[in-house]
Write a protein that holds these residues in place. Structure first.
Motif, short mmCIF file in Angstrom:
data_model
loop_
_atom_site.label_atom_id
_atom_site.label_comp_id
_atom_site.label_asym_id
_atom_site.label_seq_id
_atom_site.Cartn_x
_atom_site.Cartn_y
_atom_site.Cartn_z
N ALA A 158 0.19 -8.67 13.31
CA ALA A 158 -0.05 -9.79 12.40
C ALA A 158 0.33 -9.43 10.96
O ALA A 158 0.60 -10.32 10.16
CB ALA A 158 -1.51 -10.21 12.46
N ILE A 159 0.32 -8.16 10.64
CA ILE A 159 0.69 -7.74 9.29
C ILE A 159 2.20 -7.82 9.17
O ILE A 159 2.74 -8.45 8.37
CB ILE A 159 0.25 -6.30 9.02
N LYS A 210 -9.66 2.96 4.70
CA LYS A 210 -9.76 1.50 4.60
C LYS A 210 -8.40 0.83 4.38
O LYS A 210 -8.27 -0.37 4.62
CB LYS A 210 -10.69 1.12 3.43
N VAL A 211 -7.43 1.55 3.86
CA VAL A 211 -6.16 0.92 3.54
C VAL A 211 -5.00 1.53 4.34
O VAL A 211 -4.36 0.86 5.14
CB VAL A 211 -5.86 0.98 2.03
N ASP A 270 3.28 -0.42 0.84
CA ASP A 270 3.33 -0.61 -0.60
C ASP A 270 2.34 0.35 -1.27
O ASP A 270 1.13 0.20 -1.13
CB ASP A 270 2.98 -2.07 -0.90
N SER A 273 1.39 0.62 -4.17
CA SER A 273 0.49 0.05 -5.18
C SER A 273 -0.83 -0.40 -4.53
O SER A 273 -1.83 -0.55 -5.22
CB SER A 273 1.16 -1.10 -5.93
N LEU A 274 -0.83 -0.59 -3.19
CA LEU A 274 -2.08 -0.91 -2.51
C LEU A 274 -3.07 0.24 -2.64
O LEU A 274 -4.28 0.04 -2.78
CB LEU A 274 -1.83 -1.19 -1.03
N PRO A 303 -5.53 1.49 8.52
CA PRO A 303 -5.35 0.18 9.16
C PRO A 303 -3.94 -0.37 9.02
O PRO A 303 -3.42 -1.00 9.93
CB PRO A 303 -6.34 -0.73 8.43
N LEU A 304 -3.31 -0.11 7.87
CA LEU A 304 -1.97 -0.65 7.67
C LEU A 304 -0.92 0.13 8.45
O LEU A 304 0.20 -0.34 8.62
CB LEU A 304 -1.62 -0.68 6.18
#
Lengths: 291, 353
Positions: free
Chosen positions: A290-291, A206-207, A186, A188-189, A210-211
């Protein structure tokens, strides 16, 4: 006939079984059965007359384990596969990132351009690389004739050649899952991170990174597993010092024709890789999945 | 000495291809104001908000935060907070880490982060949920986390992009009251984008109505409801509106296809519309004390709880009447009944068309 169809339609279990039957039968004949035969050989349960005996023994395993060269070959396979994965990630991540984030129109075109070379057979691609890496290749000839280098670069039959060709052959397996993952992210994150004061580098660390772990993990497995068991590439572009486990297994089966030792080595190697993959999925995977 | 505004947009213009999304917008938003950008979808309200955040670059114009020109300052260097339409909570972090993100970026000491996150959770009433994963929270709770995350960095301006859109009605109504309370408590300028006039009316100090990238009117909820500056605002705001178009001549008298309509004192002259809100219309069989009276036939009567909505056909023109304070069935006019409707001229407003 009608009642039979009605029965099938209403019974979920029957429906699922019928749907799964063709792939299961296919796998049973072409995968499970051969795999079991290898297993039987490794435990010395098939004799030289190809009869099944029920006297399992671990002699072939102990033979393989007592062979001092085995560890070196295992480590070299790991090393080749590890470097290949690392390079695929280093090259593949920016490519996937660029197509997903920076390309506005024609994303599909970029992906197709990237996939097209992989429509060519794996063997053909490897042979094509051989003609580029060869000492008498057109590149070496040109580089020497314009005086950029004094003597032709010698890459063929070295570690570098094996890794280079493996990276080339498996890169797409890294880029595609990463691209699919980054596409889902996403956007927008990233905007949210910037409104919270994160500069682009911090936002990535940081975003985005990891994602994208699930994509990295999928790419890792898709590149690592085939490359750790690779045997065609070291056979064609590697020398005798660049042998991987696959080559040794091939030699034992086809050269020494000792199927028992070959089977035991195969089983050990599968167990080794499987345990590595399980540890890896446990450690990196749970967070990612888990995401 | 000119007043300092928390946000100031000067002649801001933004194009997407051939479409002008934001068309010469001028805005002066006061300190600690709850300001809403209200309009139908595609009116440019979200783009305007994103320009204030720095997520979109304007093609023309200037953006100022507290008097300082920030037009070319990237988002992460503007001291703003933002709550996104789909919240944009970080799915790989728990509630604490989500809220602490902005503080970590500002290199706030650990102890202070702990204290501030705790305070923020108290403000949004989510104490004790620090370690929850965001996907374990309900929609309303996620909403509060997003708000806390944006507030904890103590932004000069908080931007909210339709943050209540995804919630169901009950929670939404509750959050509206809560948001307004929080805004009063934290004393920060809130800029709120919505297409829902109830949200804008409930919370805002002032509202800017937008359409096709242009601002139609800026005013308090009361001003916008009772003194709309054009027919778009008149019909966009409120549940319904009655607009009669005609020509105003001498003595505030308007000639319409329905006949003469008496308009309030000092009305404009020429072509105009007279606006009457449905609750300002009287309905009955023998009306007195009204300046304008028409006979019509009830076409539909809809019971809405605290009032009845009548649709009355007057010579082919439909009037909408909201009748409050009904006390029994005898005053319920069934469809087909001949009735009178009327209004005092001072309950209406003339708008240029």
């Amino acid at each position: 006939m009608d009642t039979l169809l009605k029965y099938i339609r209403r019974n979920v279990k029957v429906k699922v079984t019928l749907l799964l039957a063709p792939p299961l039968i296919f796998l049973a004949i072409w995968f499970y059965a051969p795999f079991m035969i290898v297993g039987l050989y490794s435990f010395d349960m098939i004799n030289i007359y190809r009869e099944i005996t029920f006297t399992p023994s671990l002699t072939h395993y102990s033979k393989v384990l007592s062979w001092t060269g085995a560890a070196g070959i295992f480590l070299r396979s790991l090393y080749f596969a590890g470097v290949t994965v690392a390079l695929c990630l280093l090259i593949g991540y920016p490519v996937a990132y660029y197509i997903s984030f920076k390309v506005k129109k024609y994303k599909d075109l970029f992906i197709i351009l990237f996939i097209i070379p992989f429509w060519v057979s794996f063997l053909l691609r490897t042979y094509a690389m051989m003609s580029i890496l060869d000492e008498r290749s057109i590149f070496n000839t040109i580089l020497v004739s314009i005086g950029l280098i004094n003597s032709p670069i010698k890459i063929m039959y070295t570690d570098a050649a094996v890794i280079l060709v493996m990276v080339y052959d498996y890169l797409v397996m890294m880029v595609l899952p990463l691209y699919a993952n980054l596409e889902k992210l996403d956007k927008s994150l990233l905007e949210a991170a910037s409104t919270l004061g994160a500069d682009p580098v911090k936002t990535f660390l940081k975003v985005t990174l990891p994602l994208s772990m699930p994509g990295i993990m999928a790419g890792f497995l898709l590149v690592f597993i085939p490359s750790v068991g690779e045997f065609v590439i070291p056979e064609l572009v590697g020398g005798p010092n660049n042998y991987m486990v696959g080559n040794i297994i091939y030699e034992i089966f086809m050269g020494a024709r000792h199927w028992w030792t070959g089977s035991a080595l195969s089983m050990l190697f599968i167990a080794f890789i499987l345990s590595l993959v399980i540890v890896y999925v446990r450690r990196v995977g749970e967070r990612g999945l888990a995401i | 000495m000119s007043e300092i505004y928390s946000v100031e947009l000067i002649d801001v213009l933004k194009r997407f291809g051939n479409v002008v999304a934001v068309d010469h917008v001028n805005l002066k938003i006061r300190e600690n104001e709850f300001f809403s950008l209200l309009g139908p979808s595609g009116c440019g309200k979200t783009t305007t908000l994103r320009i204030i955040a720095g997520l979109e670059e304007p093609d023309e114009g200037i953006v100022k935060l507290y008097g300082e020109d920030v037009t070319d300052v990237p988002t992460h260097k503007r001291n703003i907070g933002m709550v996104f339409q789909h919240l944009a909570l970080f799915p790989h972090m728990n509630v604490f880490d989500n809220i602490a993100f902005g503080l970590k970026m500002r290199k706030t000491p650990k102890e202070e982060i702990k204290r501030k996150v705790k305070e923020a959770l108290e403000i949004v009433k989510l104490e004790g949920l620090e370690n929850r994963r965001v996907n374990q929270l309900s929609g309303g709770q996620q909403q509060r986390v997003a708000l806390a995350r944006a507030l904890v960095i103590e932004p000069e301006v908080l931007l909210l992009d339709e943050p209540l859109g995804a919630l169901d009605l009950k929670i939404r109504q509750h959050m509206m009251v809560e948001l307004k309370n929080i805004q009063r408590r934290v004393k920060t300028t809130f800029i709120y984008v919505t297409h829902d006039q109830t949200e804008a009316m409930t919370m805002s100090d002032r509202i800017a109505i937008m359409k096709d990238g242009r601002i139609q009117q800026i005013g308090t909820p009361l001003e916008i409801y009772y003194r709309p500056s054009n027919t778009f605002v008149a019909s966009f705001i409120g549940e319904a509106v009655n607009l009669i178009i005609g020509e105003i001549g001498e003595n505030n008298v308007m000639n319409t296809s329905l006949g003469t309509v008496y308009c309030p004192e000092q009305s404009i002259k020429g072509k105009a519309a007279v606006m009457v809100r449905p609750e300002m219309l009287e309905i009955g069989e023998n009306l007195s004390q009204v300046d304008n009276l028409f006979k019509g036939i009830v076409q539909a009567a809809i019971f809405k709880g605290s009032y009845i909505e009548y649709r009355v056909d007057v010579q082919g023109t439909i009037f909408i009447v909201h009748k409050h304070g009904i006390d029994g069935m005898e005053k319920f006019y069934t469809p087909g009944t001949l009735v009178e409707i009327g209004w005092k001229k001072n309950s209406s407003l003339t708008i240029p068309v």
